[in-house]
Design an enzyme around this catalytic site. Structure first.
Site, PDB file in Angstrom:
ATOM      1  N   LYS A  97      -0.565   7.105 -23.761  1.00 33.17           N
ATOM      2  CA  LYS A  97      -0.052   7.553 -24.987  1.00 33.17           C
ATOM      3  C   LYS A  97       1.319   7.268 -25.158  1.00 33.17           C
ATOM      4  CE  LYS A  97      -4.189   9.696 -24.572  1.00 33.17           C
ATOM      5  NZ  LYS A  97      -5.035   9.776 -23.309  1.00 33.17           N
TER       6      LYS A  97
ATOM      7  N   TYR B  13       0.809  -1.016   0.075  1.00 36.74           N
ATOM      8  CA  TYR B  13      -0.060   0.013   0.090  1.00 36.74           C
ATOM      9  C   TYR B  13       1.087   1.237  -0.064  1.00 36.74           C
ATOM     10  CZ  TYR B  13      -3.884   3.217   1.087  1.00 36.74           C
ATOM     11  OH  TYR B  13      -4.940   4.265   0.894  1.00 36.74           O
TER      12      TYR B  13
ATOM     13  N   PHE C 144      -8.497  21.074 -25.079  1.00 38.03           N
ATOM     14  CA  PHE C 144      -8.862  19.601 -24.899  1.00 38.03           C
ATOM     15  C   PHE C 144      -9.948  19.112 -23.955  1.00 38.03           C
ATOM     16  CE2 PHE C 144      -8.255  15.181 -24.012  1.00 38.03           C
ATOM     17  CZ  PHE C 144      -8.519  14.716 -25.114  1.00 38.03           C
ATOM     18  N   THR C 145     -10.750  18.337 -24.230  1.00 36.23           N
ATOM     19  CA  THR C 145     -12.175  18.036 -23.685  1.00 36.23           C
ATOM     20  C   THR C 145     -11.945  17.910 -22.256  1.00 36.23           C
ATOM     21  OG1 THR C 145     -11.569  15.696 -24.035  1.00 36.23           O
ATOM     22  CG2 THR C 145     -13.103  17.014 -25.578  1.00 36.23           C
TER      23      THR C 145
ATOM     24  N   PHE D 159     -19.786  13.801 -25.656  1.00 36.96           N
ATOM     25  CA  PHE D 159     -19.342  12.947 -26.903  1.00 36.96           C
ATOM     26  C   PHE D 159     -19.461  11.475 -26.540  1.00 36.96           C
ATOM     27  CE2 PHE D 159     -15.691  15.099 -24.937  1.00 36.96           C
ATOM     28  CZ  PHE D 159     -15.318  13.920 -24.624  1.00 36.96           C
TER      29      PHE D 159
HETATM   30  C1  P61 Z   1      -7.579  10.494 -26.688  1.00 31.34           C
HETATM   31  F1  P61 Z   1     -12.339  11.145 -26.858  1.00 31.34           F
HETATM   32  N1  P61 Z   1      -6.880  11.757 -24.801  1.00 31.34           N
HETATM   33  O1  P61 Z   1      -6.927  11.417 -27.430  1.00 31.34           O
HETATM   34  P1  P61 Z   1      -6.620  10.182 -20.208  1.00 31.34           P
HETATM   35  N2  P61 Z   1      -4.370  15.125 -22.756  1.00 31.34           N
HETATM   36  C2  P61 Z   1      -4.509  15.061 -23.830  1.00 31.34           C
HETATM   37  C3  P61 Z   1      -4.892  13.833 -24.034  1.00 31.34           C
HETATM   38  O2  P61 Z   1      -5.091  13.306 -25.568  1.00 31.34           O
HETATM   39  C4  P61 Z   1      -6.023  12.834 -23.314  1.00 31.34           C
HETATM   40  C5  P61 Z   1      -5.811  13.458 -21.944  1.00 31.34           C
HETATM   41  C6  P61 Z   1      -5.178  14.698 -21.463  1.00 31.34           C
HETATM   42  C7  P61 Z   1      -7.693  10.793 -25.203  1.00 31.34           C
HETATM   43  C8  P61 Z   1      -8.558   9.645 -24.464  1.00 31.34           C
HETATM   44  C9  P61 Z   1      -9.773  10.617 -24.510  1.00 31.34           C
HETATM   45  O3  P61 Z   1     -12.568  13.511 -25.512  1.00 31.34           O
HETATM   46  C10 P61 Z   1     -11.671  12.647 -25.069  1.00 31.34           C
HETATM   47  O4  P61 Z   1      -5.495   9.396 -19.598  1.00 31.34           O
HETATM   48  C11 P61 Z   1      -3.843  15.646 -24.782  1.00 31.34           C
HETATM   49  O5  P61 Z   1      -7.480   9.881 -20.980  1.00 31.34           O
HETATM   50  O6  P61 Z   1      -7.544  10.846 -18.844  1.00 31.34           O
HETATM   51  C12 P61 Z   1      -6.590  11.934 -23.492  1.00 31.34           C
HETATM   52  O7  P61 Z   1      -6.014  11.455 -20.544  1.00 31.34           O
HETATM   53  C13 P61 Z   1      -6.660  12.878 -20.612  1.00 31.34           C
HETATM   54  C14 P61 Z   1     -10.753  10.473 -25.549  1.00 31.34           C
HETATM   55  C15 P61 Z   1      -9.843  11.631 -23.614  1.00 31.34           C
HETATM   56  C16 P61 Z   1     -11.839  11.411 -25.765  1.00 31.34           C
HETATM   57  C17 P61 Z   1     -10.799  12.579 -23.867  1.00 31.34           C
HETATM   58  O8  P61 Z   1      -8.364   9.332 -27.051  1.00 31.34           O
END
Ligand code: P61
Length: 470
Positions: free
Chosen positions: A271, A85, A137-138, A462
């Site tokens: 990523k 832990y 970013f979303t 979305f």
């Molecule tokens: C993606 F449809 N991306 O591109 P988490 N920053 C950035 C990202 O690309 C990102 C996160 C932070 C995704 C997954 C995803 O609207 C969406 O590990 C540049 O996903 O929490 C994630 O990181 C967030 C898909 C996220 C989406 C939000 O597919």
């Protein structure tokens, strides 16, 4: 043979072919589907590709997030997980890897990127402060808004134009930033939120010149500069390729130089870092770190695991090192470009230049007959799935959501459908199948009628929205 000359795509595109610096040790069978199956599955999913079951998908280009293939070394690392832990040895390995490759002093692990975004937003934004960033970013914008911040887009204009071939369409326009600070004062700016690469702009990079100028600007005004490092490795490839003086530097050196211009970073390790789950937050300031380390135990887990298993942190520590290898990055972006070259040859409209992680099809140019509130990009994702079982993602008006103040739709200039390439997963033959499907859908574009939204969730709509065909 007719005597015609057969040439590889590399030769046709005037370059030498690249190949992956790995071979395949294990395979995961895919299920092939028929058009009738796909029609049923899409209707059940409310014409939203996020709501499809992955068993109904043939080639899954929804996202490159957590969908990559781990190496044999990472899998071996999973076996040495220390699931204590508190004080897991894998945390210290992760901390060391982040300090070594990214250069930040203090590290907080989180379960994924948005966990880190939540913490930094809560700790660094006061209600009513502006958060300027290079395109929204979303999840990033949502966490900034939930913390009381007001997002302000300060990206260069070129980023909003799919046809503009500028090399660094992720750059911040310092004139826009200067104007914001001039109008509201530096104390009304929480921090500059810089993403490299810029996902919603098409995976477009930020130049080293830009981050250096930002550092200088922020120092002059006493503003902090935080980085979304989710695809910084890919950003570094573009700097190496396009920015004078960087051709002889390694990806790792460029990543380090970039981070050194910033005060901290958050990361979705799903990523660049080649893991299925994981993230982190890192800052240089000790007192901000103390606060973040306190918040993480409220929302994620203890400060030495942040919502992750020990084995996940080990895989991440190893993945970070692998992600910095030049040959890996070249073949990863090379595969995205390969698909781009095929599509470009056929005149398919898409964001130019092709970015790091995906092809972004220009849905407005596919469907000039559709208004933006008939959801052209959502329609295109649905049509691709029907044609061949390929799963893409809407990145247009549905993703942009509603204005936090007026409640109306945001109408982004970019109305895109993303074909996202997972790392180390698909072959060149898969890319050929994808390209032919895009071509078939493009050829049938005149028949598209658009969609109507019939269910809309409150946050990040979305993911779960449902649509009916018009
Ligand atoms: C993606 F449809 N991306 O591109 P988490 N920053 C950035 C990202 O690309 C990102 C996160 C932070 C995704 C997954 C995803 O609207 C969406 O590990 C540049 O996903 O929490 C994630 O990181 C967030 C898909 C996220 C989406 C939000 O597919």
């Amino acid at each position: 043979m007719s005597g015609s000359v057969h040439r590889t795509m590399g030769q046709q595109s005037g370059r030498r072919s690249w190949a992956e610096p790995w071979k395949i040790k294990m395979v995961e069978p895919l299920r092939m589907t028929r058009r009738g199956d796909r029609e049923r599955a899409l209707a059940e999913a409310g014409h939203n590709t996020f709501l499809l079951r992955s068993d109904d998908v043939y080639i899954d280009l929804l996202t490159d997030s957590g969908t990559g293939a781990m190496s044999d070394r990472q899998w071996a690392g999973m076996m040495v997980g220390d699931e204590a832990y508190a004080g897991s040895r894998n945390f210290y390995r992760l901390e060391e890897a982040i300090q070594r490759w990214y250069g930040y002093r203090h590290i907080v692990p989180t379960h994924q990127g948005r966990g880190a975004e939540h913490l930094i937003s809560q700790a660094a934004i006061r209600r009513g402060q502006y958060v300027p960033g290079n395109m929204y970013f979303t999840t990033t914008r949502l966490h900034q808004e939930l913390a009381g911040g007001i997002f302000a887009d300060v990206i260069v204009d070129a980023a909003h134009d799919p046809a503009d071939r500028s090399p660094f369409k992720g750059d911040v326009d310092l004139g826009k930033l200067e104007k914001l600070v001039g109008e509201h004062g530096a104390s009304s700016v929480a921090y500059v939120s810089l993403a490299a690469t810029v996902n919603m702009a098409g995976g477009q990079p930020v130049s080293m010149g830009n981050v250096r100028a930002l550092r200088e600007f922020c120092d002059r005004h006493g503003i902090r500069l935080f980085l979304d490092a989710t695809r910084l490795v890919e950003n570094a490839f573009f700097i190496q390729e396009r920015e004078p003086g960087y051709a002889g530097k390694s990806i790792a050196e460029i990543v380090r130089e970039f981070c050194d211009c910033t005060d901290g970073a958050w990361m979705s390790a799903k990523k660049d870092s080649l893991v299925n789950i994981g993230g982190w937050l890192a800052v240089n300031d000790r007192s901000l770190f103390e606060e973040l380390r306190n918040l993480v135990v409220v929302y994620e887990g203890l400060h030495t695991y942040g919502g992750l298993a020990g084995r996940d942190m080990e895989a991440m520590a190893i993945g970070i090192g692998e992600s910095m290898e030049d040959d890996h990055v070249r073949s990863r972006i090379g595969q995205v470009r390969y698909l781009g070259e095929l599509l470009e040859d056929w005149g398919i409209p898409m964001v130019q230049p092709v970015g790091g992680h995906a092809i972004f099809l220009d849905a407005r140019a596919f469907y000039p007959q559709l208004a933006q509130d008939q959801f052209p990009a959502q329609t295109l994702a649905a049509e691709l799935y029907l044609d061949s079982g390929i799963r893409a993602m809407e990145r247009g008006v549905v993703s942009a959501g509603r204005d936090a103040v007026t409640g109306g739709h945001h109408y982004p200039k970019l109305e895109l459908t993303r074909l996202t390439i997972p790392r180390r997963v698909y072959t060149q033959a898969h890319m050929d199948v994808v390209a032919e499907s895009v071509k078939a859908v493009f050829d049938g574009r005149a028949a598209a009628r658009g969609l109507r939204m019939v269910y809309e969730p409150r946050y990040l709509r979305f993911f779960q929205a449902r649509f009916d065909p018009l």
